[in-house]
Write a protein that holds these residues in place. Structure first.
Motif, mmCIF file in Angstrom:
data_model
loop_
_atom_site.group_PDB
_atom_site.id
_atom_site.type_symbol
_atom_site.label_atom_id
_atom_site.label_comp_id
_atom_site.label_asym_id
_atom_site.label_seq_id
_atom_site.Cartn_x
_atom_site.Cartn_y
_atom_site.Cartn_z
ATOM 1 N N LYS A 1 -0.399 11.530 -0.681
ATOM 2 C CA LYS A 1 -1.090 10.334 -0.197
ATOM 3 C C LYS A 1 -2.022 10.723 0.946
ATOM 4 O O LYS A 1 -1.583 11.171 1.996
ATOM 5 C CB LYS A 1 -0.082 9.280 0.266
ATOM 6 C CG LYS A 1 0.694 8.649 -0.877
ATOM 7 C CD LYS A 1 1.495 7.452 -0.419
ATOM 8 C CE LYS A 1 2.176 6.767 -1.599
ATOM 9 N NZ LYS A 1 2.931 5.555 -1.165
ATOM 10 N N ASP B 1 -5.550 7.154 -0.347
ATOM 11 C CA ASP B 1 -4.576 6.126 -0.712
ATOM 12 C C ASP B 1 -4.804 4.876 0.122
ATOM 13 O O ASP B 1 -4.624 3.758 -0.358
ATOM 14 C CB ASP B 1 -3.158 6.648 -0.487
ATOM 15 C CG ASP B 1 -2.096 5.641 -0.891
ATOM 16 O OD1 ASP B 1 -1.924 5.439 -2.109
ATOM 17 O OD2 ASP B 1 -1.464 5.053 0.012
ATOM 18 N N ASN B 2 -5.208 5.075 1.372
ATOM 19 C CA ASN B 2 -5.479 3.936 2.256
ATOM 20 C C ASN B 2 -6.385 4.386 3.395
ATOM 21 O O ASN B 2 -6.392 5.551 3.783
ATOM 22 C CB ASN B 2 -4.180 3.362 2.821
ATOM 23 C CG ASN B 2 -4.302 1.889 3.155
ATOM 24 O OD1 ASN B 2 -5.390 1.389 3.430
ATOM 25 N ND2 ASN B 2 -3.174 1.170 3.119
ATOM 26 N N SER C 1 -1.131 14.442 -7.487
ATOM 27 C CA SER C 1 -1.178 12.973 -7.540
ATOM 28 C C SER C 1 -0.087 12.323 -6.678
ATOM 29 O O SER C 1 -0.179 11.142 -6.339
ATOM 30 C CB SER C 1 -1.034 12.496 -8.992
ATOM 31 O OG SER C 1 0.206 12.942 -9.540
ATOM 32 N N ARG D 1 -3.655 -4.064 -0.823
ATOM 33 C CA ARG D 1 -3.048 -3.076 0.076
ATOM 34 C C ARG D 1 -3.929 -2.725 1.277
ATOM 35 O O ARG D 1 -3.438 -2.401 2.339
ATOM 36 C CB ARG D 1 -2.722 -1.790 -0.697
ATOM 37 C CG ARG D 1 -1.746 -1.993 -1.845
ATOM 38 C CD ARG D 1 -1.212 -0.669 -2.378
ATOM 39 N NE ARG D 1 -2.272 0.291 -2.670
ATOM 40 C CZ ARG D 1 -2.453 1.423 -2.008
ATOM 41 N NH1 ARG D 1 -1.643 1.750 -1.012
ATOM 42 N NH2 ARG D 1 -3.428 2.251 -2.332
ATOM 43 N N ILE E 1 -7.741 14.318 -5.211
ATOM 44 C CA ILE E 1 -7.216 12.957 -5.138
ATOM 45 C C ILE E 1 -8.172 12.104 -4.303
ATOM 46 O O ILE E 1 -9.013 12.638 -3.569
ATOM 47 C CB ILE E 1 -5.806 12.930 -4.498
ATOM 48 C CG1 ILE E 1 -5.859 13.529 -3.076
ATOM 49 C CG2 ILE E 1 -4.806 13.657 -5.372
ATOM 50 C CD1 ILE E 1 -4.576 13.350 -2.285
ATOM 51 N N ILE F 1 -4.410 9.529 3.765
ATOM 52 C CA ILE F 1 -4.641 8.328 4.563
ATOM 53 C C ILE F 1 -5.578 8.666 5.726
ATOM 54 O O ILE F 1 -5.342 9.613 6.471
ATOM 55 C CB ILE F 1 -3.318 7.754 5.107
ATOM 56 C CG1 ILE F 1 -2.382 7.404 3.947
ATOM 57 C CG2 ILE F 1 -3.580 6.508 5.956
ATOM 58 C CD1 ILE F 1 -1.004 6.952 4.372
ATOM 59 N N ASN G 1 -7.143 -1.807 -4.994
ATOM 60 C CA ASN G 1 -6.608 -1.751 -3.623
ATOM 61 C C ASN G 1 -6.755 -3.064 -2.857
ATOM 62 O O ASN G 1 -6.559 -3.102 -1.637
ATOM 63 C CB ASN G 1 -7.295 -0.621 -2.848
ATOM 64 C CG ASN G 1 -6.865 0.748 -3.350
ATOM 65 O OD1 ASN G 1 -5.685 1.071 -3.353
ATOM 66 N ND2 ASN G 1 -7.824 1.545 -3.798
#
Length: 297
Positions: A228, A259-260, A225, A151, A256, A230, A148
């Motif tokens: 996302k 993602d960010n 998967s 990103r 999961i 966040i 990451n």
């Protein structure tokens, strides 16, 4: 609650209703506005602990923790105050310095005192379960700093890098308190899940409640998967959402990972960092009274 000698539930009910009402008056709505004091969350958080415990994801340690003799109680980290070992701020909490933002352990504070009684603290032996973060160091380092790197925001990567390079250590997941999610193991009266452990599980329990209310399956939101996840958070919660919660999700299995985590810096008010715990903030309900019909100004 302790200051006013009233049950914690009474305080929670008051402010949950007040904040929810203020959001609505500002025209802000949520798919679900939930809280971790409800029964559904307690069940989800306890199940989370039980599975991790059954899978030997915790270690049990006996240590000496700060104890307030006058109040006859072990203290939550926020009830411990002292001098920050990093910036020397004299009013730092046992879990974090409000001035420099460093996450702390109570044992790191200089001249610790009880925020309840103002007395100097003694230490008393007690046993707790810990999440051995050192076992997760390698995959966290690869996932955050390599996968990451391009990103995630630089301030987020920087704080994570500092934590990882300092060496991750086991972190307690339980505390000796009379309020919170009870540890779901026999003969553990007086022990609850540590707030940093049970609070992020609230994301999952809230999703379950929302899905049930809307006749939907909650699992794709946490196990597909293609989903996302966040986290929009403040600087002081970077370590919990980037290191600790992912380690919990990985330990449990099936979930999961974020993602960010686009965390922002602290906000200042009249030159001082906004702090809800120190009552240094612009409260929504106060704004609505002081500036009527100016929600969009």
């Amino acid at each position: 609650a302790k200051k006013n000698n009233i049950p914690p539930q009474e305080v929670i009910d008051k402010y949950h209703t007040m904040i929810q009402s203020s959001f609505l008056k500002f025209g802000i709505s949520f798919d679900i506005y939930d809280r971790t004091s409800n029964k559904e969350h307690h069940i989800v958080a306890q199940d989370f602990f039980k599975k991790m415990h059954a899978n030997n994801q915790f270690i049990e340690k006996t240590t000496k923790e700060y104890y307030d003799k006058k109040e006859n109680t072990f203290l939550a980290d926020r009830y411990i105050k002292g001098t920050c070992p990093i910036c020397r701020y004299n009013d730092a909490y046992g879990d974090q310095c409000e001035k420099c933002g460093t996450s702390l352990d109570p044992s790191e504070l200089k001249n610790p005192q009880s925020a309840l009684s103002g007395e100097k603290l003694t230490k008393k032996e007690t046993s707790h379960w810990y999440l051995p973060l050192e076992n997760h160091e390698e995959w966290l380092k690869n996932w955050i700093l390599k996968e990451n790197q391009k990103r995630w925001k630089s301030n987020v990567l920087g704080q994570c890098k500092s934590w990882i390079e300092s060496g991750l250590k086991a972190r307690a997941v339980t505390r000796d308190l009379d309020w919170g999610v009870k540890v779901p193991i026999e003969n553990q009266n007086g022990k609850v899940l540590y707030v940093w452990f049970d609070a992020p599980i609230g994301y999952i329990s809230a999703t379950k409640i929302w899905a049930k209310e809307n006749n939907l399956n909650w699992e794709p939101y946490w196990k597909d998967s293609k989903t996302k996840l966040i986290h929009f958070i403040g600087k002081d919660n970077i370590v919990f959402h980037c290191i600790i919660f992912p380690a919990m999700l990985k330990s449990y299995g099936d979930f999961i990972l974020p993602d960010n985590v686009p965390a922002n810096e602290f906000l200042n008010l009249e030159g001082k960092k906004i702090s809800t715990s120190k009552n240094w903030a612009v409260w929504l309900h106060d704004y609505l009274i002081d500036f009527p019909n100016q929600q969009d100004v």
